[in-house]
Write an enzyme that holds these catalytic residues in place. Structure first.
Site, PDB file in Angstrom:
ATOM      1  N   HIS A  88       0.840  -1.195   0.000  1.00  0.00           N
ATOM      2  CA  HIS A  88       0.000   0.000   0.000  1.00  0.00           C
ATOM      3  C   HIS A  88       0.878   1.248   0.000  1.00  0.00           C
ATOM      4  O   HIS A  88       2.084   1.181   0.214  1.00  0.00           O
ATOM      5  CB  HIS A  88      -0.947   0.002   1.210  1.00  0.00           C
ATOM      6  CG  HIS A  88      -0.248  -0.112   2.532  1.00  0.00           C
ATOM      7  ND1 HIS A  88       0.254  -1.302   3.030  1.00  0.00           N
ATOM      8  CD2 HIS A  88       0.047   0.824   3.479  1.00  0.00           C
ATOM      9  CE1 HIS A  88       0.812  -1.102   4.207  1.00  0.00           C
ATOM     10  NE2 HIS A  88       0.710   0.186   4.502  1.00  0.00           N
ATOM     11  N   LYS A 111      -0.020   2.712  20.216  1.00  0.00           N
ATOM     12  CA  LYS A 111      -0.016   2.383  18.799  1.00  0.00           C
ATOM     13  C   LYS A 111      -0.007   0.864  18.629  1.00  0.00           C
ATOM     14  O   LYS A 111       0.673   0.142  19.362  1.00  0.00           O
ATOM     15  CB  LYS A 111       1.205   2.976  18.109  1.00  0.00           C
ATOM     16  CG  LYS A 111       1.300   4.501  18.192  1.00  0.00           C
ATOM     17  CD  LYS A 111       0.304   5.197  17.298  1.00  0.00           C
ATOM     18  CE  LYS A 111       0.726   5.169  15.853  1.00  0.00           C
ATOM     19  NZ  LYS A 111      -0.192   5.970  15.000  1.00  0.00           N
ATOM     20  N   CYS A 123       4.744   9.633   9.957  1.00  0.00           N
ATOM     21  CA  CYS A 123       4.678   8.518   9.014  1.00  0.00           C
ATOM     22  C   CYS A 123       3.243   8.002   9.005  1.00  0.00           C
ATOM     23  O   CYS A 123       2.721   7.593  10.032  1.00  0.00           O
ATOM     24  CB  CYS A 123       5.601   7.391   9.427  1.00  0.00           C
ATOM     25  SG  CYS A 123       7.242   7.936   9.939  1.00  0.00           S
ATOM     26  N   GLU A 180       5.170  -1.279   2.081  1.00  0.00           N
ATOM     27  CA  GLU A 180       4.745   0.024   1.585  1.00  0.00           C
ATOM     28  C   GLU A 180       5.616   0.512   0.435  1.00  0.00           C
ATOM     29  O   GLU A 180       6.793   0.168   0.340  1.00  0.00           O
ATOM     30  CB  GLU A 180       4.822   1.070   2.703  1.00  0.00           C
ATOM     31  CG  GLU A 180       3.960   0.759   3.904  1.00  0.00           C
ATOM     32  CD  GLU A 180       4.081   1.795   5.004  1.00  0.00           C
ATOM     33  OE1 GLU A 180       3.101   1.964   5.751  1.00  0.00           O
ATOM     34  OE2 GLU A 180       5.152   2.429   5.136  1.00  0.00           O
TER      35      GLU A 180
END
Length: 260
Positions: A88, A111, A123, A180
């Site tokens: 992605h 997180k 990010c 990514e």
């Protein structure tokens, strides 16, 4: 000397390492408010972070960064039984003040992916919003506003410089990981900061000449994408903040490993 921006409610603690004190480095600072205690979900996920995992729709891409579909943030970061993770689109912002000091953050313990890791300023991901793919710089401004409270009017889109794109894979903890094509952006300017403690637990500005000595004092690991850029590109870019557009390669997609 590290420049610290403190709010009235900020908690401050001393660095415990004597070597760092002898270098006259100031304290890292905490996010302005302690993260709120929330009831756990079934999966022991923080409810706020779980909501983002479920509602944020990320952009699936092929290896040339062509948009090919969508998936939830949860699906994009879940490591499959075969170790695969959906590819992605993402972005990483390296933010410098006008003196050339770099903003670092520590990700909140709440997180789901890479909790308590240290990283560059921001990010995250462009999203699929109103039936279209969000522009990367628009997404970067949105997230900097959300995570650091930086007013949008202090982030001129024209000041974001796309440096390159990086295709990387990191298995994370085996449950949550990353795969990514990461658009690397650099922004330089003096901005007001009011961090969101659901996202960030610590932050600071670090001068270039103190960066290498500062890293060993960190009380946790650094994110794989930050480590990757640190190893392969950060020195070049930091040395050339005055002419970044001349050395930028926004049309290229690099492949770097994330090992230390």
């Amino acid at each position: 000397m590290i420049v610290l921006i403190l709010s009235l409610k900020m908690l401050v603690r001393n660095l415990s390492r004597a070597l760092w004190k002898t270098l006259h480095i100031e304290k890292r600072c905490f996010a302005s408010d302690p993260a709120k205690v929330q009831p756990e979900t079934i999966d022991n996920e923080d409810p706020i972070q779980a909501e983002y995992l479920n509602k944020d729709i990320c952009l699936l891409v092929d290896e040339k960064d062509n948009f090919i579909g969508t998936a939830t943030k949860r699906d994009c970061h879940r490591v499959g039984p075969d170790g695969n993770i959906l590819l992605h689109r993402a972005f990483s912002v390296f933010l410098f003040n006008k003196r050339g000091d770099m903003l670092l953050q520590r990700r909140s313990s709440h997180k789901v992916t890479y909790p308590d890791y240290y990283s560059n300023a921001c990010c995250s991901h462009p999203l699929y919003i109103d039936n279209k793919a969000e522009d990367v710089i628009t997404a970067a401004r949105r997230r900097l506003n959300h995570e650091f409270g930086i007013p949008l009017d202090q982030m001129d889109p024209e000041l974001f410089i796309p440096m390159t794109r990086v295709h990387y894979h990191d298995p994370g903890d085996g449950v949550w990981g990353e795969h990514e094509i990461d658009h690397i952006l650099i922004f330089q300017g003096d901005v007001k900061i009011k961090p969101n403690s659901d996202e960030i637990s610590e932050y600071c500005y670090v001068p270039k000449n103190e960066f290498n000595a500062y890293l060993p004092t960190l009380e946790g690991p650094i994110t794989p994408w930050f480590n990757m850029i640190r190893r392969h590109r950060l020195k070049l870019w930091w040395d050339n903040l005055h002419r970044l557009k001349e050395i930028a390669e926004p049309d290229k997609i690099k492949k770097f490993n994330t090992e230390k």
